[in-house]
Design an enzyme around this catalytic site. Structure first.
Site, PDB file in Angstrom:
ATOM      1  N   ASP A 160       1.884  11.233  -3.114  1.00  0.00           N
ATOM      2  CA  ASP A 160       2.506  10.506  -4.219  1.00  0.00           C
ATOM      3  C   ASP A 160       3.986  10.810  -4.381  1.00  0.00           C
ATOM      4  OD1 ASP A 160      -0.028   9.496  -4.734  1.00  0.00           O
ATOM      5  OD2 ASP A 160      -0.518  11.122  -6.107  1.00  0.00           O
ATOM      6  N   LYS A 172       6.253   7.450  -1.001  1.00  0.00           N
ATOM      7  CA  LYS A 172       6.311   6.985   0.396  1.00  0.00           C
ATOM      8  C   LYS A 172       6.314   5.452   0.455  1.00  0.00           C
ATOM      9  CE  LYS A 172       2.545   9.305   1.200  1.00  0.00           C
ATOM     10  NZ  LYS A 172       2.391  10.045  -0.068  1.00  0.00           N
ATOM     11  N   ASN A 220      -8.032   6.445   0.032  1.00  0.00           N
ATOM     12  CA  ASN A 220      -7.637   7.533  -0.876  1.00  0.00           C
ATOM     13  C   ASN A 220      -6.136   7.420  -1.181  1.00  0.00           C
ATOM     14  OD1 ASN A 220      -7.069   8.171   1.811  1.00  0.00           O
ATOM     15  ND2 ASN A 220      -7.524  10.354   1.623  1.00  0.00           N
ATOM     16  N   ALA A 221      -5.396   6.776  -0.293  1.00  0.00           N
ATOM     17  CA  ALA A 221      -3.965   6.585  -0.491  1.00  0.00           C
ATOM     18  C   ALA A 221      -3.730   5.477  -1.527  1.00  0.00           C
ATOM     19  CB  ALA A 221      -3.299   6.196   0.827  1.00  0.00           C
ATOM     20  N   GLY A 222      -2.630   5.606  -2.252  1.00  0.00           N
ATOM     21  CA  GLY A 222      -2.194   4.545  -3.163  1.00  0.00           C
ATOM     22  C   GLY A 222      -0.679   4.528  -3.088  1.00  0.00           C
ATOM     23  N   HIS A 223      -0.130   3.525  -2.405  1.00  0.00           N
ATOM     24  CA  HIS A 223       1.325   3.460  -2.180  1.00  0.00           C
ATOM     25  C   HIS A 223       1.908   2.318  -2.991  1.00  0.00           C
ATOM     26  CE1 HIS A 223       0.862   5.704   1.933  1.00  0.00           C
ATOM     27  NE2 HIS A 223       0.409   6.393   0.903  1.00  0.00           N
ATOM     28  N   THR A 224       2.705   2.676  -3.986  1.00  0.00           N
ATOM     29  CA  THR A 224       3.212   1.662  -4.913  1.00  0.00           C
ATOM     30  C   THR A 224       4.532   1.082  -4.438  1.00  0.00           C
ATOM     31  OG1 THR A 224       2.298   3.090  -6.606  1.00  0.00           O
ATOM     32  CG2 THR A 224       3.615   1.226  -7.374  1.00  0.00           C
ATOM     33  N   GLN A 236      -0.862  10.650   2.085  1.00  0.00           N
ATOM     34  CA  GLN A 236      -0.976  12.023   1.567  1.00  0.00           C
ATOM     35  C   GLN A 236       0.315  12.814   1.842  1.00  0.00           C
ATOM     36  OE1 GLN A 236      -4.132  10.927   3.526  1.00  0.00           O
ATOM     37  NE2 GLN A 236      -4.392   9.917   1.575  1.00  0.00           N
ATOM     38  N   ARG A 245      -1.633  13.348 -13.091  1.00  0.00           N
ATOM     39  CA  ARG A 245      -1.231  14.280 -12.034  1.00  0.00           C
ATOM     40  C   ARG A 245      -0.718  15.558 -12.673  1.00  0.00           C
ATOM     41  NH1 ARG A 245       2.160   9.476  -9.188  1.00  0.00           N
ATOM     42  NH2 ARG A 245       0.452   8.432  -8.115  1.00  0.00           N
ATOM     43  N   ASP A 252      15.626  10.412 -11.326  1.00  0.00           N
ATOM     44  CA  ASP A 252      15.852   9.941 -12.699  1.00  0.00           C
ATOM     45  C   ASP A 252      14.887  10.579 -13.690  1.00  0.00           C
ATOM     46  OD1 ASP A 252      14.113   8.198 -10.993  1.00  0.00           O
ATOM     47  OD2 ASP A 252      13.546   7.394 -12.945  1.00  0.00           O
ATOM     48  N   SER A 258      16.346   8.360  -4.641  1.00  0.00           N
ATOM     49  CA  SER A 258      15.692   7.282  -5.371  1.00  0.00           C
ATOM     50  C   SER A 258      15.867   7.522  -6.863  1.00  0.00           C
ATOM     51  CB  SER A 258      14.222   7.256  -4.971  1.00  0.00           C
ATOM     52  OG  SER A 258      13.533   6.269  -5.694  1.00  0.00           O
ATOM     53  N   GLY A 316      14.790   5.239  -9.348  1.00  0.00           N
ATOM     54  CA  GLY A 316      13.925   4.342 -10.120  1.00  0.00           C
ATOM     55  C   GLY A 316      12.846   3.806  -9.195  1.00  0.00           C
TER      56      GLY A 316
HETATM   57  P1  GDP Z   1       3.112   7.322  -2.571  1.00  0.00           P
HETATM   58  O1  GDP Z   1       1.636   7.562  -2.572  1.00  0.00           O
HETATM   59  O2  GDP Z   1       3.872   8.422  -1.916  1.00  0.00           O
HETATM   60  O3  GDP Z   1       3.491   5.976  -2.024  1.00  0.00           O
HETATM   61  O4  GDP Z   1       3.560   7.332  -4.109  1.00  0.00           O
HETATM   62  P2  GDP Z   1       2.805   6.594  -5.328  1.00  0.00           P
HETATM   63  O5  GDP Z   1       3.098   5.145  -5.247  1.00  0.00           O
HETATM   64  O6  GDP Z   1       1.384   6.997  -5.397  1.00  0.00           O
HETATM   65  O7  GDP Z   1       3.501   7.293  -6.561  1.00  0.00           O
HETATM   66  C1  GDP Z   1       4.872   7.202  -6.772  1.00  0.00           C
HETATM   67  C2  GDP Z   1       5.118   6.565  -8.145  1.00  0.00           C
HETATM   68  O8  GDP Z   1       6.449   6.773  -8.544  1.00  0.00           O
HETATM   69  C3  GDP Z   1       4.920   5.065  -8.143  1.00  0.00           C
HETATM   70  O9  GDP Z   1       4.467   4.657  -9.406  1.00  0.00           O
HETATM   71  C4  GDP Z   1       6.338   4.544  -7.887  1.00  0.00           C
HETATM   72  O10 GDP Z   1       6.527   3.228  -8.402  1.00  0.00           O
HETATM   73  C5  GDP Z   1       7.153   5.537  -8.649  1.00  0.00           C
HETATM   74  N1  GDP Z   1       8.483   5.825  -8.096  1.00  0.00           N
HETATM   75  C6  GDP Z   1       8.866   5.905  -6.792  1.00  0.00           C
HETATM   76  N2  GDP Z   1      10.162   6.287  -6.708  1.00  0.00           N
HETATM   77  C7  GDP Z   1      10.599   6.459  -7.969  1.00  0.00           C
HETATM   78  C8  GDP Z   1      11.846   6.881  -8.550  1.00  0.00           C
HETATM   79  O11 GDP Z   1      12.806   7.207  -7.877  1.00  0.00           O
HETATM   80  N3  GDP Z   1      11.904   6.952  -9.916  1.00  0.00           N
HETATM   81  C9  GDP Z   1      10.853   6.635 -10.712  1.00  0.00           C
HETATM   82  N4  GDP Z   1      10.987   6.738 -12.024  1.00  0.00           N
HETATM   83  N5  GDP Z   1       9.663   6.246 -10.209  1.00  0.00           N
HETATM   84  C10 GDP Z   1       9.534   6.159  -8.858  1.00  0.00           C
HETATM   85  P1  IMO Z   2      -1.026   9.107  -1.155  1.00  0.00           P
HETATM   86  O1  IMO Z   2      -1.008   8.539   0.238  1.00  0.00           O
HETATM   87  C1  IMO Z   2      -2.293  12.334  -3.808  1.00  0.00           C
HETATM   88  C2  IMO Z   2      -6.044  14.367  -2.737  1.00  0.00           C
HETATM   89  C3  IMO Z   2      -7.187  14.215  -3.722  1.00  0.00           C
HETATM   90  C4  IMO Z   2      -7.880  15.555  -3.528  1.00  0.00           C
HETATM   91  C5  IMO Z   2      -7.726  15.788  -2.024  1.00  0.00           C
HETATM   92  C6  IMO Z   2      -8.939  15.374  -1.204  1.00  0.00           C
HETATM   93  O2  IMO Z   2      -1.051   8.081  -2.232  1.00  0.00           O
HETATM   94  O3  IMO Z   2       0.048  10.120  -1.325  1.00  0.00           O
HETATM   95  P2  IMO Z   2      -9.925  13.007  -0.469  1.00  0.00           P
HETATM   96  O4  IMO Z   2     -10.447  11.884  -1.287  1.00  0.00           O
HETATM   97  O5  IMO Z   2      -8.806  12.632   0.437  1.00  0.00           O
HETATM   98  O6  IMO Z   2     -11.009  13.756   0.258  1.00  0.00           O
HETATM   99  O7  IMO Z   2      -9.342  14.061  -1.558  1.00  0.00           O
HETATM  100  O8  IMO Z   2      -6.616  15.025  -1.618  1.00  0.00           O
HETATM  101  N1  IMO Z   2      -5.454  13.088  -2.271  1.00  0.00           N
HETATM  102  C7  IMO Z   2      -4.285  12.610  -2.687  1.00  0.00           C
HETATM  103  N2  IMO Z   2      -3.430  13.057  -3.645  1.00  0.00           N
HETATM  104  N3  IMO Z   2      -1.977  11.256  -3.058  1.00  0.00           N
HETATM  105  C8  IMO Z   2      -2.809  10.807  -2.101  1.00  0.00           C
HETATM  106  O9  IMO Z   2      -2.465   9.821  -1.248  1.00  0.00           O
HETATM  107  C9  IMO Z   2      -4.045  11.470  -1.896  1.00  0.00           C
HETATM  108  N4  IMO Z   2      -5.090  11.283  -1.069  1.00  0.00           N
HETATM  109  C10 IMO Z   2      -5.937  12.292  -1.295  1.00  0.00           C
HETATM  110  O10 IMO Z   2      -6.711  14.055  -5.044  1.00  0.00           O
HETATM  111  O11 IMO Z   2      -7.170  16.575  -4.185  1.00  0.00           O
HETATM  112 MG    MG Z   3       0.035   7.628  -3.901  1.00  0.00          MG
END
Ligand code: GDP
Ligand code: IMO
Ligand code: MG
Length: 440
Positions: A13, A16, A38-42, A226, A307, A335, A415, A417
């Protein structure tokens, strides 16, 4: 730098998805190489917002080719749901999205096992995303799992029976309910047949495709999921995920050789977050932690769990940098630190009276580690949406400089925002012109 890996430097998180979305126009292909839903990329742009789980974050760019590599575990229904969401948003991935025929199929029994195990662990639970990730990788390593290509195999039913013969007894031993269609061979086979039809247009020999594209001089952006500290080998075992989320995984998980990779960009959040259980030396359980959680909107993209938040940890960061061999860094969520009067950075771990700067493998040592902090003055000034490095307050620039010195890598992007356009591109660093040339 033709082929570049995006790697999380912390516990996931880091942002990425945002960086992949930002820089992928400089590439021809975006490839995921490990993990699953398990990934969530926003990705945020304009008023739109998308959370990608299985499909690479490059998909939102018209015409961008995207690959889901052999190192992934792919849940067919999750994939189809994500596809439907994309279509609803007007994105059509057909003809440019490829799933490796060698990718592991994550099936409903894997989910049952993940959940039953976590329930059984009680207070010792890993805090997985409950998506079946661990059991799916386990079925691959134990060689009874199915791969995408197996969904159309003549002996599909026998393979499913073999898989259930391993998983059902474990569920019974865990006291889970096994009277469920997900755990019935015939019912599961029927669903697999349907999935095979729906997935057919996407399944391909992606290793061969990628090799051909690279040979033709096309550029590949590898999208890690991850982060380094969740890596099965290098992370905070056993509180990790079950795949290789560091740079080595990019080769294994796509079928391209390591020699094809010529750059690694580490994504580092300006502070630290972690979802799920496990050691977190610089965790803040006070008001400052709550402030970062609120201002950073630190809620799990996949599970909605809050988190855990803490200071930037450069003991962990330097370790992640070493394992990944960084070319450069993207520093995200600067920020979010705007309001803090004082900022701490963890630069050492005090363990049994001694200060260490290497990352401990021993679980007990890590659990007992006390952070040694270096203090920085906060900038207490709004940086949201800042586009030029020179426009950052001096204290923020000093913070970036300290990170560059400690991580031994230039910070190429800052970054400021969540939106694509809210990013400082640092053109002053030579060798990265293609990535920082202009507003991509
Ligand atoms: P990822 O899993 O690495 O792709 O990250 P996530 O998407 O799970 O979590 C990052 C969160 O932070 C998302 O809600 C993004 O929209 C937000 N985000 C990313 N870069 C920035 C930043 O520079 N500032 C702020 N305030 N939010 C950000
Ligand atoms: P992105 O790609 C944050 C964490 C889970 C748990 C551990 C094992 O969005 O960064 P799993 O379901 O993979 O067996 O869980 O890994 N985890 C993450 N934490 N971002 C993720 O992906 C994650 N994918 C797994 O919370 O602690
Ligand atoms: Mg994520």
């Amino acid at each position: 730098m033709s082929n570049v890996v995006i790697a999380g430097m912390q516990w996931g998180d880091e942002g990425k998805g945002k960086i992949v979305d930002l820089i992928c126009p400089a590439f021809d292909v975006v490839a995921r190489f490990q993990g699953g839903h398990n990934a969530g990329h926003t990705v945020k742009f304009g008023d739109s917002h998308f959370a990608l789980r299985l499909i690479p974050s490059g998909i939102l760019h018209d015409g961008m080719r995207c690959v889901m590599g052999n190192g992934m575990v792919v849940a067919p229904q999750a994939f189809l749901d994500e596809l439907a969401e994309l279509k609803e948003a007007g994105v059509d991935p057909r003809g440019r999205l490829y799933i490796s025929e060698r990718a592991t199929v994550l099936l409903p029994p894997h989910v049952h096992l993940d959940q039953a195990r976590e329930a059984e662990r009680g207070a010792d639970a890993i805090g997985t995303t409950s998506r079946g990730i661990g059991p799916a990788y386990e079925s691959k390593a134990s060689r009874y799992g199915l791969r995408m290509v197996d969904l159309t195999a003549a002996d599909l039913e026998e393979r499913l029976a073999a898989l259930l013969a391993v998983i059902r007894p474990q569920l019974v031993a865990l006291g889970a309910d096994v009277d469920h269609p997900d755990l019935d061979v015939a019912a599961l086979a029927e669903r697999c047949h349907a999935w095979a039809g729906d997935l057919k247009p996407f399944v391909a020999d992606t290793g061969r495709l990628l090799a051909g594209w690279v040979r033709d001089g096309e550029r590949v952006l590898f999208e890690g999921a991850q982060g380094a500290l969740l890596d099965i080998d290098h992370g905070t075992f056993p509180f990790v995920t079950s795949s290789s989320s560091t740079v080595g995984g990019a080769a294994v998980g796509t079928g391209l050789p390591p020699t094809a990779i010529d750059g690694v960009i580490g994504i580092l959040k300006a502070y630290t977050t972690r979802v799920g259980a496990g050691p977190f030396t610089s965790e803040l359980l006070d008001e400052t932690g709550k402030h970062l959680q609120r201002r950073g909107n630190e809620l799990g993209t996949v599970t909605g769990r809050p988190r855990r938040c803490g200071w930037l940890d450069l003991v962990a960061g330097r370790y992640a940098a070493r394992v990944n061999g960084l070319s450069a860094l993207a520093l995200t969520k600067m920020d979010v630190m705007d309001r803090l009067a004082e900022i701490q950075v963890c630069v050492g771990y005090r363990i049994a009276g001694e200060v260490r700067t290497d990352y401990p493998a021993d679980r007990a040592a890590l659990a007992s580690a006390e952070p040694v902090y270096r203090s920085f003055p906060g900038w207490q000034q709004d940086t949201v949406g800042t586009l030029e490095f020179a426009d950052l307050p001096p204290a923020a620039r000093d913070y970036v400089a300290f990170i560059e010195e400690q991580m031994e890598a230039p910070v190429l992007f800052v970054s400021t925002g969540p939106k694509r356009e809210e990013t400082i591109l640092r053109r002053e660093h030579p060798g990265f012109e293609l990535l920082t040339a202009g507003r991509l």
